[in-house]
Design a protein around this motif. Structure first.
Motif, PDB file in Angstrom:
ATOM      1  N   GLY A 126      -3.089   6.979 -13.230  1.00  0.00           N
ATOM      2  CA  GLY A 126      -2.293   8.183 -13.373  1.00  0.00           C
ATOM      3  C   GLY A 126      -2.939   9.419 -12.790  1.00  0.00           C
ATOM      4  O   GLY A 126      -2.324  10.485 -12.738  1.00  0.00           O
ATOM      5  N   THR A 127      -4.175   9.313 -12.345  1.00  0.00           N
ATOM      6  CA  THR A 127      -4.833  10.457 -11.715  1.00  0.00           C
ATOM      7  C   THR A 127      -4.608  10.467 -10.205  1.00  0.00           C
ATOM      8  O   THR A 127      -5.179  11.280  -9.497  1.00  0.00           O
ATOM      9  N   GLY A 128      -3.788   9.543  -9.729  1.00  0.00           N
ATOM     10  CA  GLY A 128      -3.484   9.487  -8.305  1.00  0.00           C
ATOM     11  C   GLY A 128      -4.337   8.499  -7.543  1.00  0.00           C
ATOM     12  O   GLY A 128      -4.249   8.415  -6.321  1.00  0.00           O
ATOM     13  N   ASP A 129      -5.160   7.737  -8.243  1.00  0.00           N
ATOM     14  CA  ASP A 129      -6.022   6.761  -7.571  1.00  0.00           C
ATOM     15  C   ASP A 129      -5.229   5.568  -7.080  1.00  0.00           C
ATOM     16  O   ASP A 129      -4.404   5.007  -7.808  1.00  0.00           O
ATOM     17  N   VAL A 130      -5.495   5.173  -5.853  1.00  0.00           N
ATOM     18  CA  VAL A 130      -5.046   3.914  -5.290  1.00  0.00           C
ATOM     19  C   VAL A 130      -6.285   3.364  -4.605  1.00  0.00           C
ATOM     20  O   VAL A 130      -6.642   3.773  -3.509  1.00  0.00           O
ATOM     21  N   THR A 147      -5.478  -5.931  -2.558  1.00  0.00           N
ATOM     22  CA  THR A 147      -5.565  -5.747  -4.007  1.00  0.00           C
ATOM     23  C   THR A 147      -5.791  -4.262  -4.255  1.00  0.00           C
ATOM     24  O   THR A 147      -6.646  -3.653  -3.613  1.00  0.00           O
ATOM     25  N   LEU A 148      -5.037  -3.686  -5.220  1.00  0.00           N
ATOM     26  CA  LEU A 148      -5.127  -2.255  -5.479  1.00  0.00           C
ATOM     27  C   LEU A 148      -5.187  -1.961  -6.968  1.00  0.00           C
ATOM     28  O   LEU A 148      -4.516  -2.616  -7.764  1.00  0.00           O
ATOM     29  N   LEU A 149      -5.943  -0.945  -7.325  1.00  0.00           N
ATOM     30  CA  LEU A 149      -5.948  -0.385  -8.670  1.00  0.00           C
ATOM     31  C   LEU A 149      -5.186   0.929  -8.588  1.00  0.00           C
ATOM     32  O   LEU A 149      -5.441   1.737  -7.696  1.00  0.00           O
ATOM     33  N   LEU A 150      -4.251   1.128  -9.526  1.00  0.00           N
ATOM     34  CA  LEU A 150      -3.472   2.366  -9.576  1.00  0.00           C
ATOM     35  C   LEU A 150      -3.706   3.042 -10.915  1.00  0.00           C
ATOM     36  O   LEU A 150      -3.688   2.378 -11.956  1.00  0.00           O
ATOM     37  N   VAL A 158       0.841  -1.202   0.000  1.00  0.00           N
ATOM     38  CA  VAL A 158       0.000   0.000   0.000  1.00  0.00           C
ATOM     39  C   VAL A 158       0.878   1.256   0.000  1.00  0.00           C
ATOM     40  O   VAL A 158       0.657   2.168  -0.794  1.00  0.00           O
ATOM     41  N   ARG A 159       1.871   1.295   0.845  1.00  0.00           N
ATOM     42  CA  ARG A 159       2.757   2.461   0.911  1.00  0.00           C
ATOM     43  C   ARG A 159       3.486   2.666  -0.412  1.00  0.00           C
ATOM     44  O   ARG A 159       3.570   3.790  -0.926  1.00  0.00           O
ATOM     45  N   ALA A 160       4.008   1.587  -0.980  1.00  0.00           N
ATOM     46  CA  ALA A 160       4.712   1.686  -2.260  1.00  0.00           C
ATOM     47  C   ALA A 160       3.777   2.171  -3.364  1.00  0.00           C
ATOM     48  O   ALA A 160       4.151   3.003  -4.195  1.00  0.00           O
ATOM     49  N   ALA A 161       2.538   1.667  -3.364  1.00  0.00           N
ATOM     50  CA  ALA A 161       1.562   2.067  -4.379  1.00  0.00           C
ATOM     51  C   ALA A 161       1.181   3.535  -4.245  1.00  0.00           C
ATOM     52  O   ALA A 161       1.071   4.246  -5.247  1.00  0.00           O
ATOM     53  N   VAL A 162       0.996   3.997  -3.031  1.00  0.00           N
ATOM     54  CA  VAL A 162       0.665   5.406  -2.809  1.00  0.00           C
ATOM     55  C   VAL A 162       1.820   6.297  -3.259  1.00  0.00           C
ATOM     56  O   VAL A 162       1.600   7.321  -3.926  1.00  0.00           O
TER      57      VAL A 162
END
Length: 184
Positions: free
Chosen positions: A118-122, A113-116, A82-86
């Motif tokens: 380019g608009t900054g969504d995690v 499970t995460l969706l990333l 989560v931290r890396a994805a953010v």
């Protein structure tokens, strides 16, 4: 449509988490405009020694750039998806070069499970199911309809949902690649 005007079109990536199993699955079609360029692309892969699975929709080169950046963030923040994805999403949204990348990612480990984007969504799905790409809504709907059938495991649900997406979306085919994690 000229080659310069043609757009790279979709794919379908689906992630299903059920019981102690996580499955990420993607089709293999690469299209430019209305032409299929390749039918066996692998858009799902394992990362960081197999502890994380990731899939992409969008530009292949852009996705691999993002995978590389995510792996760098995971080195900075080991075992902290989560931290890396953010941190990646912040860079992606604010960096002049990264902002131009046209891809979306789904990443997952044994816990999250995460969706990333380019608009900054995690974003983390509430029900353990998430999909991206041109056939994503078809696969997502099918998987949600199948998830409560007790006899079906995550892999079976994912394969059935991708069959439906491939039947409905012209930018999604039936050549699938899949990665699994067994969650403790």
């Amino acid at each position: 449509m000229s080659h310069e005007d043609a757009k790279w079109y979709g794919t379908t990536i689906l992630c299903v988490r059920k019981n102690q199993e996580l499955v990420m699955i993607g089709d293999g079609q690469v299209s430019l405009g209305n032409t299929v360029l390749k039918s066996t692309a692998k858009k799902v892969r394992k990362m960081t020694s197999g502890n994380i699975v990731a899939g992409f929709a969008g530009s292949t080169a852009d996705a691999f750039t993002l995978f590389e950046r995510l792996e760098n963030k995971l080195e900075q923040y080991p075992k902290q998806l989560v931290r890396a994805a953010v941190e990646l999403a912040k860079d992606w949204r604010t960096d002049k070069y990264l902002r131009r990348l046209e891809a979306m990612l789904i990443v997952a480990d044994k816990k999250v499970t995460l969706l990333l984007s380019g608009t900054g969504d995690v974003l983390e799905p509430e029900d353990g199911i998430i999909a991206i790409g041109s056939g994503g809504n078809f696969a997502l709907s099918a998987a949600r309809a199948l998830i409560d059938i007790h006899d079906l495991n995550a892999e079976t649900i994912a394969r059935k949902a991708m069959k439906i997406a491939g039947d409905l979306c012209v930018f999604t085919n039936h050549e699938l690649s899949m990665e699994k994690l067994i969650c403790d």
